[in-house]
Design a protein around this motif. Structure first.
Motif, short mmCIF file in Angstrom:
data_model
loop_
_atom_site.label_atom_id
_atom_site.label_comp_id
_atom_site.label_asym_id
_atom_site.label_seq_id
_atom_site.Cartn_x
_atom_site.Cartn_y
_atom_site.Cartn_z
N LYS A 54 0.83 -1.20 0.00
CA LYS A 54 0.00 0.00 0.00
C LYS A 54 0.87 1.25 0.00
O LYS A 54 0.54 2.26 -0.59
N LYS A 55 2.00 1.15 0.68
CA LYS A 55 2.85 2.33 0.86
C LYS A 55 3.73 2.58 -0.35
O LYS A 55 3.87 3.72 -0.80
N TYR A 56 4.34 1.51 -0.89
CA TYR A 56 5.39 1.72 -1.89
C TYR A 56 5.00 1.31 -3.30
O TYR A 56 5.58 1.79 -4.26
N LYS A 57 4.07 0.36 -3.48
CA LYS A 57 3.83 -0.16 -4.82
C LYS A 57 2.59 0.41 -5.49
O LYS A 57 2.50 0.44 -6.71
N PHE A 58 1.62 0.85 -4.68
CA PHE A 58 0.38 1.38 -5.26
C PHE A 58 0.21 2.82 -4.78
O PHE A 58 0.13 3.08 -3.58
N GLY A 59 0.19 3.76 -5.74
CA GLY A 59 0.23 5.17 -5.39
C GLY A 59 -1.03 5.65 -4.70
O GLY A 59 -2.14 5.23 -5.03
N SER A 60 -0.88 6.56 -3.73
CA SER A 60 -2.04 7.13 -3.06
C SER A 60 -2.62 8.28 -3.88
O SER A 60 -3.64 8.87 -3.50
N ASP A 61 -1.97 8.63 -5.01
CA ASP A 61 -2.52 9.66 -5.89
C ASP A 61 -2.73 9.12 -7.31
O ASP A 61 -2.81 9.88 -8.26
N VAL A 62 -2.80 7.79 -7.43
CA VAL A 62 -3.10 7.18 -8.73
C VAL A 62 -4.55 6.67 -8.67
O VAL A 62 -4.90 5.90 -7.77
N TYR A 63 -5.36 7.12 -9.61
CA TYR A 63 -6.78 6.72 -9.61
C TYR A 63 -7.07 5.86 -10.83
O TYR A 63 -6.50 6.08 -11.90
N PRO A 64 -7.97 4.88 -10.69
CA PRO A 64 -8.31 4.04 -11.85
C PRO A 64 -8.94 4.87 -12.96
O PRO A 64 -9.71 5.80 -12.67
N LYS A 65 -8.57 4.55 -14.20
CA LYS A 65 -9.15 5.25 -15.37
C LYS A 65 -9.36 4.24 -16.48
O LYS A 65 -8.51 3.38 -16.71
N ASN A 66 -10.47 4.34 -17.15
CA ASN A 66 -10.78 3.51 -18.32
C ASN A 66 -10.71 2.03 -17.99
O ASN A 66 -10.48 1.20 -18.87
N PHE A 67 -10.87 1.69 -16.73
CA PHE A 67 -10.69 0.29 -16.33
C PHE A 67 -11.95 -0.51 -16.63
O PHE A 67 -13.06 -0.04 -16.36
N GLN A 68 -11.76 -1.71 -17.20
CA GLN A 68 -12.88 -2.63 -17.47
C GLN A 68 -13.91 -1.99 -18.41
O GLN A 68 -15.11 -2.14 -18.25
N LYS A 69 -13.42 -1.21 -19.40
CA LYS A 69 -14.33 -0.55 -20.32
C LYS A 69 -14.26 -1.19 -21.72
O LYS A 69 -14.91 -0.74 -22.64
#
Ligand SMILES: *[C@@H]1O[C@H](CO)[C@@H](O)[C@H](O)[C@H]1NC(C)=O
Ligand SMILES: *[C@@H]1O[C@H](CO)[C@@H](O)[C@H](O)[C@H]1NC(C)=O
Length: 337
Positions: free
Chosen positions: A194-209
């Motif tokens: 949670k801390k190092y690999k997945f950004g706290s300012d990265v949001y899903p976009k165009n996912f599963q579309k």
């Protein structure tokens, strides 16, 4: 000329050191029968109780496992499960009842288990972009993500790649009678991820579309570092049968209690002949139910014990003086001639 050759050759002489000359102090054990027997007995004495302790701990873990992919398929679709799972109009809700065999003390861990799912396939493992997961400026880093990298309109997919795309999307609700049992979904992923690999300012976009939906959807208002189901899913499993943490129940379950699980049977394991199971398990210092360490330790202890017994019998029945040269093979052959 002679002189120069001599100086050159003498300069090639290695510098004296105790290390290069192999003169460091060393342990040179003499393997006398008593020494060998004592070592084997010691190993047996250490490993046998350790093995029994591990088996005992594993035995005290209470576990309920229920396979539901076959039972949750309506009979009318049994010949064609894929049309059932891919249709938007079929009812995916499925109710299962489980009996608690022994008292389960909180926290009780809920897992989903997949069989015959090769999360370790090379092309699957590589189809992700760790840069993109970490940094909002790297949304375009989708080169490794084929075939799930861009939408038809050429916008980057975040998170891209097959691993994220195939996110598990069955859901479970637990009931005791009519009462909902709360599921705690916080803290199921590794803190370091949670801390190092997945950004706290990265949001899903165009996912599963895309045209083909691979699995679960993501809440676009939550950063990736808070999408714990995704983080758990993206920690690839090394073996084709695996369990992943779904959540935790923070209340005890009593022996003989019946609990109801309401499952949304969404995930398509029918296409590759996989199996789906839901598992409830307590944990103690050994982790979940696992007899591997117990059996391994007992095997080591048992083998050492047998070897020790063997040596003791030989030592008592046929003792030999230590270092007797008549037993050397060449001396023995001479004696035979
Ligand atoms: C769940 O995943 C399957 C693929 O495994 C997909 O066909 C289905 O549309 C998804 N359903 C939901 C509700 O996300
Ligand atoms: C659970 O059921 C078994 C057999 O039906 C019974 O022997 C046992 O006492 C019960 N345990 C509890 C805690 O009710």
């Amino acid at each position: 000329m002679d002189a120069s050759t001599r100086t050159r050759s003498s300069s090639k002489k290695p510098k004296y050191s105790r290390f290069t000359q192999q003169e460091l102090p060393a342990w040179k054990p003499i393997l006398t029968p008593k020494w060998v027997i004592t070592s084997f007995v010691t190993i047996a004495i250490l490993f046998t109780p350790a093995g029994l302790l591990c088996l005992w701990a594993s035995e005290h873990v209470v576990e309920i496992v229920d396979r539901y992919d076959d039972e949750c398929l309506p009979g009318t679709f049994s010949a064609n499960p894929e049309s059932y799972i891919q249709s938007k109009n079929t009812n995916k809700t499925c109710v299962r009842t489980l009996k608690v065999p022994r008292k389960m003390i909180a926290p009780i861990f809920i897992y989903y288990q997949l069989d015959n799912f090769y999360q370790n396939h090379r092309r699957y493992v590589k189809s992700r972009s760790d840069k993109q997961l970490r940094d909002p400026d790297d949304a375009d880093e989708t080169d490794d993500c084929k075939p799930i990298d861009h939408t038809i309109g050429d916008a980057p997919i975040v998170p891209c790649g097959l691993v994220a795309w195939s996110l598990f999307n069955d859901t479970y609700k637990f009931f005791k009678g009519n009462k909902v049992i709360d599921i705690d979904k916080k803290g199921i992923a590794w803190e370091s991820d949670k801390k190092y690999k997945f950004g706290s300012d990265v949001y899903p976009k165009n996912f599963q579309k895309g045209a083909l939906i691979g699995g679960g959807e993501l809440d676009e208002s939550k950063p990736l570092s808070e999408q714990e189901d995704l983080i758990v899913w993206m920690k690839n499993s090394a073996l084709p049968t695996f369990r992943k943490l779904y959540g935790k129940i923070n209340t005890d379950l009593e022996a003989n209690e019946t609990i109801t699980v309401v499952i949304q049977n969404n995930y398509n394991t029918y296409v590759f002949g996989g199996e789906k199971k839901v598992a409830l398990s307590t944990a103690n210092w050994i982790g979940g139910k696992n007899d591997f360490f117990g059996i391994t330790f007992l095997t080591v202890g048992g083998v050492c014990f047998l070897v020790a017994i063997n040596f003791i019998v030989l030592y008592v029945l046929k003792p030999r003086p230590l270092g007797d040269p008549t037993h050397l093979s060449w001396n023995r052959n001479q004696g035979a001639q």
